[in-house]
Structure formats: C-alpha cells, structure tokens
Design a protein around this motif. Structure first.
Motif, PDB file in Angstrom:
ATOM      1  N   PRO A 208       8.369   1.123  17.445  1.00 28.76           N
ATOM      2  CA  PRO A 208       8.326   1.164  16.271  1.00 28.76           C
ATOM      3  C   PRO A 208       7.387   2.238  15.425  1.00 28.76           C
ATOM      4  N   GLY A 209       6.226   2.264  15.916  1.00 31.62           N
ATOM      5  CA  GLY A 209       5.291   3.229  15.570  1.00 31.62           C
ATOM      6  C   GLY A 209       5.769   4.803  15.791  1.00 31.62           C
ATOM      7  N   THR A 210       6.565   4.779  16.849  1.00 29.23           N
ATOM      8  CA  THR A 210       6.860   6.179  16.932  1.00 29.23           C
ATOM      9  C   THR A 210       8.189   6.585  15.701  1.00 29.23           C
ATOM     10  N   PHE A 211       9.014   5.504  15.537  1.00 31.67           N
ATOM     11  CA  PHE A 211       9.780   5.785  14.607  1.00 31.67           C
ATOM     12  C   PHE A 211       9.200   5.992  13.175  1.00 31.67           C
ATOM     13  N   ASP A 212       7.986   5.276  12.852  1.00 30.58           N
ATOM     14  CA  ASP A 212       7.248   5.380  11.648  1.00 30.58           C
ATOM     15  C   ASP A 212       6.523   6.836  11.684  1.00 30.58           C
ATOM     16  N   TRP A 213       5.933   7.308  12.749  1.00 34.32           N
ATOM     17  CA  TRP A 213       5.460   8.434  12.595  1.00 34.32           C
ATOM     18  C   TRP A 213       6.354   9.745  12.337  1.00 34.32           C
ATOM     19  N   VAL A 214       7.568   9.691  13.082  1.00 36.69           N
ATOM     20  CA  VAL A 214       8.534  10.775  12.979  1.00 36.69           C
ATOM     21  C   VAL A 214       9.054  10.612  11.587  1.00 36.69           C
ATOM     22  N   ALA A 215       9.232   9.662  11.130  1.00 39.79           N
ATOM     23  CA  ALA A 215       9.809   9.376   9.696  1.00 39.79           C
ATOM     24  C   ALA A 215       8.978  10.059   8.634  1.00 39.79           C
TER      25      ALA A 215
END
Length: 173
Positions: free
Chosen positions: A104-111
């Motif tokens: 989830p944090g990876t998705f948030d960071w990339v977004a």
C-alpha cells in the motif's frame, strides 16, 4: 500450462532485451554527440537512467531466479532436508509479509510521484517508478508460490540443490 509460462517468460525476456538495447543506443548516442559533434544531448543521459531503473526492477521481478541472487546460506546448507524446508518457509513467509505490508505504501508513493517529472524529458516520476510496483507484486507472488510448493507433497524437490555445475566446476581429466 508449461507452454503458457514459456511464452510469458520469452515475452519478459524480450522486454528486458529491448530495454537494455534502448539504453545501449542512448549511451552510444550520448558518446557520439558529446565527443564527435561536441554538443551532447541532455536527454540521452536521462533516458539511460530511466532505462536502467526499468532494467533492474523488470529483470529482478521476472527473470532472475532466486538461486541467482547473492545469499548467505551457511545455515541453510548445513541443515537437514526438513530443516531446509523450515528455513525456506520462514524466508518465503518473511518476504511475503514484508512486501505485502509495503505494497500500500508503495502504491501511495508511486502515485504521489506524479507531481514531479524529470528535468529534461518531463516524464512523470510515477510512470518511471511504476515498474517498482510490478517488482513488489512479483516478489509477493513468487514468495506465495514458494510457500505453496513448500507446503505440497513434493517439498523435498524444492529444498534439494537443483543447480547444474558451471564450466569452472566441470571435472578435469
């Protein structure tokens, strides 16, 4: 099913080859424009870095086998087959949990990175680093598949050494 996986593997290899080839062409173009023409293109260096990021995460996600990674295996190699199974389960479970927790944090960071872009080519960073999301998902999938195989009836095949000796280890006469 094996034919499907073989085709998918070939496709991922093709993408890796195309990425590496594109990076190589950009690198040669940069050398040519800098040292022959005396007027380097700024975008070629940036393109090389972008292709490099994609090559590293793409190949790590889809092409590099676990046995090809550098690993500290002194305890694993000295364990019995059942001990190897336990250690392999612990390792795969740790990877699965850690990367699943990070997803989830990876998705948030990339977004979030869509607000920034490269200085020369103006490519958004979320596009560039989207390959990292694929990498994280691939690690989760691979760890899950390893746990599935280790829980199955043929777990011994998974913990036995499967590697073929390379040319430097070939017996001499």
């Amino acid at each position: 099913m094996a034919k499907l996986f073989s085709s998918l593997r070939r496709g991922t290899e093709l993408v890796g080859v195309l990425l590496f080839s594109a990076m190589f062409v950009m690198f040669i173009l940069q050398i040519f424009t800098r040292y022959v023409l005396g007027r380097p293109f700024g975008w070629t260096s940036e393109a090389c870095v972008i292709f490099y990021v994609w090559i590293v995460f793409w190949t790590s996600a889809f092409l590099v086998h676990e046995r090809d990674h550098v690993a500290f295996t002194i305890f694993y190699e000295s364990a019995s087959p059942k001990g190897k199974r336990v250690l392999a389960i612990i390792g795969a479970a740790a990877l699965l949990v850690a990367f699943a927790a990070a997803l989830p944090g990876t998705f948030d960071w990339v977004a979030f990175m869509k607000i920034e872009a490269t200085p020369v080519m103006h490519i958004r960073f979320d596009i560039i680093y989207s390959v990292f999301v694929l990498f994280v998902i691939a690690v989760i999938g691979r760890a899950g598949y390893d746990l599935y195989r280790l829980a199955g009836p043929h777990w011994r095949e998974e913990v036995e050494e499967q590697r073929q000796p390379d040319a430097s280890e070939a017996p001499t006469k």
